[in-house]
Write a protein that holds these residues in place. Structure first.
Motif, PDB file in Angstrom:
ATOM      1  N   TRP A   1       0.722  11.843  -8.926  1.00 36.92           N
ATOM      2  CA  TRP A   1       0.854  12.751  -7.778  1.00 36.92           C
ATOM      3  C   TRP A   1       0.445  14.167  -8.162  1.00 36.92           C
ATOM      4  O   TRP A   1      -0.319  14.823  -7.431  1.00 36.92           O
TER       5      TRP A   1
ATOM      6  N   HIS B   1       1.276   7.937  -3.705  1.00 36.84           N
ATOM      7  CA  HIS B   1       1.621   7.701  -5.113  1.00 36.84           C
ATOM      8  C   HIS B   1       3.092   7.281  -5.194  1.00 36.84           C
ATOM      9  O   HIS B   1       3.948   8.058  -5.637  1.00 36.84           O
TER      10      HIS B   1
ATOM     11  N   LEU C   1       0.883  13.524   0.079  1.00 40.05           N
ATOM     12  CA  LEU C   1       0.352  12.801  -1.081  1.00 40.05           C
ATOM     13  C   LEU C   1       1.411  11.935  -1.755  1.00 40.05           C
ATOM     14  O   LEU C   1       1.070  11.023  -2.507  1.00 40.05           O
ATOM     15  N   VAL C   2       2.676  12.216  -1.493  1.00 41.84           N
ATOM     16  CA  VAL C   2       3.746  11.434  -2.117  1.00 41.84           C
ATOM     17  C   VAL C   2       3.663   9.973  -1.688  1.00 41.84           C
ATOM     18  O   VAL C   2       3.854   9.051  -2.497  1.00 41.84           O
TER      19      VAL C   2
END
Length: 710
Positions: A92, A75, A71-72
């Protein structure tokens, strides 16, 4: 339902004395013991080759960590003027929170009996696990991360063990303790560091309110356990770049030091003085581990700024609250505390109502005492409790089927954490430097009777005992092997004022480089013959003079070569080529000044302006120095250096060190570094004295002096 139960310093004392805290530390001790002697790589391979029943839960937890790591990239950090606290972190973490319930539900579904619970029961468990999961990666309001968030992940592991998602019983053969220590936690740590570096999170409180680096504590605790009884890596080894670079991927302690080296600049003993003191004053990894366990209990779990944010619920229970209610001690509180108790009672009443199910499921508080996993004691309580199963031949579909019972698990022998649940008094320290060692890393059993704790601890730390082996002895700052005593001395940078006050540097009157380690040296002493090889910064600087003084072999008188004796000087010294800067000719052609461009420092025509040393070390016998060019000629051997022996990986490196001598920036025209590297093996030792020079747009120069003895 999760809630905060620590409202003041008094609650911290009761929390540390509770069975819940004891069980949490007991689990940590079991995890640490399982990691002893095992590198991270080996555990990963074993995990992938194990059976599906054993490997599945571990891989499921790791998969959830990998998911939030991905997910980093969705975002990315935003451009903003402030250096720390990138606001993209909130987006995030919000994405992590949205997926938390789904992630925790997927873990709970691995337990067959979970599906038989009512929706209310499932929601309670999912919400509690989700709370610990979301807090484990930082705070979105403050955009920070510290040891409290790290402790939240430890509590999540505790809950997974209580629910039998992970088998954390050390008495079971097929347990996940080693995988938790060397697979799950390193994966979590890599995710946390990725988030810290990407979003530039602030350290929570003051350096994580007690971390050994700016953020974490557990990598050092578990990493120290890993290295117990390691044959070659010692606490002092963290000061050597070669060991850090070679083993940081296998051992968490070294990996944590490597992370510090990548994010901080300057001398290690200045920005990480606690770790430096541990490496130079404590000789055993077991002593470091035991001290860190005590330190974790007092400085992390026992700090109110951290503990006030801990969440409790039906799995991780605030047992001290119910114990006080049963003993009638709640009535002795102040009016302020009474209000807090009433608020907690209201919260727990709501939680109890939410857990009410069919008539066949008992939801009232227990009237007897039972023992659950990790030795937690159930007591009559108004806190939210898991619904009990009806007494029937089969209890499938009840929460009590998950929370299995067994005898309390003591903290492993040899891993003393001072976490006894019988202790009700709590001491709060503000450790700094050597005081940390005296409070947490000194063994009182070795103190003489009638002596002061602080005094003897400092005396013991200032005079460490040599570690004796069959063929060699490891010293605090070196090694003694086969008649040779090899020691290194390293200190802080020496400024011009201190250098001028040093008696041994009284003859150095010329301008010195920007960075000089005047006290640094490495000494090789052959005890039988008295022969000594001393490689030090001051003699290296003296060799930068093209025409220098020498000691006469016969009477020890000093003779100085001057500019009128160039022939004699060059006969005794290896010649050198003075470097002329590439832009010197351009500057000389300028008509707006009358400065003569030369290759020497102003007023010191005999000084090489690049500080290139002609220095293979200072060699002397006893107290009489002899010219290096004479004795080195006599000692030279035609056999050369046995590089095959040095490359032999079956021969361990018993001791090695890197000694910085001096550095120069050449007035922003380049850079130069003089350093010595030493390696001692069972059958030989090797010295590399290297001068590395770069002059911008002009040249790169490397002078190596290699000394090999077998």
């Amino acid at each position: 339902m999760s809630f905060k139960a620590i409202r003041n310093e008094s609650d911290v004392a009761h929390w540390l004395a509770s069975s819940t805290c004891h069980n949490l530390l007991s689990m940590l001790g079991d995890i640490a013991k399982a990691s002893c002697g095992n590198p991270i790589e080996k555990t990963k391979k074993n995990s992938s080759n194990s059976s599906e029943d054993t490997r599945g839960p571990v891989e499921a937890v790791v998969a959830q960590l990998n998911n939030i790591s991905h997910l980093v990239s969705l975002h990315p950090p935003v451009n903003q003027p402030q250096r720390y606290g990138n606001t993209a972190f909130r987006g995030w973490l919000n994405a992590v929170e949205k997926e938390a319930s789904k992630s925790m539900a997927s873990l709970l579904e691995r337990v067959a009996s979970f599906k038989a619970f009512s929706s209310e029961h499932q929601t309670i468990l999912i919400n509690e696990l989700s709370t610990y999961w979301k807090i484990s990666f930082g705070n979105s309001t403050r955009i920070d991360y510290g040891t409290g968030h790290e402790a939240s992940f430890l509590m999540l592991l505790y809950c997974l063990g209580k629910l039998n998602i992970l088998e954390l019983d050390p008495t079971k053969v097929e347990n996940h303790l080693s995988a938790v220590a060397l697979y799950i936690y390193p994966t979590y740590l890599s995710v946390a560091r990725l988030v810290q570096r990407t979003y530039m999170l602030e350290p929570a409180g003051s350096h994580g309110v007690w971390s050994l680096d700016d953020y974490c504590f557990l990598p050092f605790l578990l990493g120290a356990s890993q290295l117990i009884d390691h044959s070659n890596i010692r606490p002092r080894s963290i000061l050597y770049d070669e060991i850090i670079e070679g083993y940081s991927s296998q051992y968490m302690y070294l990996g944590a030091v490597n992370f510090i080296n990548t994010v901080k600049t300057g001398p290690f003993q200045e920005h990480s003085h606690i770790l430096y003191e541990l490496s130079t004053k404590i000789s055993s990894w077991e002593d470091i581990f035991n001290g860190l366990m005590k330190m974790f209990r007092v400085e992390v779990l026992g700090k109110f700024p951290v503990a006030q944010h801990f969440y409790f619920g039906t799995i991780l229970k605030p047992t001290w609250l119910t114990q006080k209610d049963r003993n009638g001690s709640a009535g002795t509180r102040t009016s302020k505390d009474t209000k807090g108790t009433a608020a907690t009672t209201a919260t727990t009443t709501t939680a109890t109502t939410a857990t009410t199910t069919t008539a066949t499921t008992a939801t009232t508080t227990a009237t007897t005492t039972a023992t659950t996993k990790f030795g937690e004691t159930k007591v009559p309580s108004a806190t939210p409790s898991a619904p009990r199963a009806p007494r029937a031949p089969t209890s499938v579909g009840t929460l009590s089927g998950l929370l299995t019972t067994r005898r309390p698990t003591p903290i492993p022998t040899g891993f003393n954490s001072s976490s006894s649940s019988s202790s009700s008094s709590v001491q709060h320290y503000n450790p700094n430097g050597r005081d940390v060692l005296s409070r947490y890393f000194y063994n009182k059993r070795s103190m003489p009777k009638g002596s002061s704790s602080n005094t003897n601890s400092l005396q013991r730390l200032s005079t460490p005992r040599p570690v004796k082996h069959s063929n060699y002895t490891l010293l605090d700052n070196g090694i003694s092997i086969k008649g040779w005593r090899i020691t290194s001395n390293k200190g802080k940078m020496t400024d011009s004022i201190e250098l001028a006050q040093m008696k041994e540097a009284s003859d150095i009157t010329f301008p010195t480089p920007e960075i000089v380690f005047g006290h640094n040296s490495v000494i090789f002493e052959h005890q039988a013959s008295g022969l000594c090889i001393n490689i030090n910064a001051l003699d290296g600087l003296r060799s930068c003079i093209v025409e220098q003084a020498h000691m006469d072999d016969n009477d020890g008188a000093t003779t100085t070569t001057t500019s009128t004796a160039t022939t004699a000087a060059t006969a005794n010294n290896p010649n050198r080529t003075l470097v002329k800067y590439a832009l010197a000719e351009t500057w000389a052609q300028r008509k707006d000044h009358g400065i003569t461009i030369n290759t020497a420092k102003d007023g010191f025509e005999n000084l090489d302006w690049t500080y290139t040393p002609v220095y293979p070390g200072t060699i002397y016998r006893q107290s009489k120095k002899v010219p290096y060019y004479d004795i080195t000629t006599k000692l030279m051997s035609n056999q050369g250096i046995d590089y095959d022996r040095l490359k032999d990986r079956t021969l361990p490196i018993l001791w090695f060190d890197v000694i910085d001598l001096y550095e120069t920036e050449l007035d922003d025209c380049g850079s130069g570094t003089l350093e010595a590297k030493v390696r001692v093996m069972p059958t030989c030792f090797f010295i590399l004295l290297r001068w590395w020079l770069r002059v911008d747009d002009t040249m790169v120069r490397i002078f190596d002096t290699r000394i090999y003895c077998k």
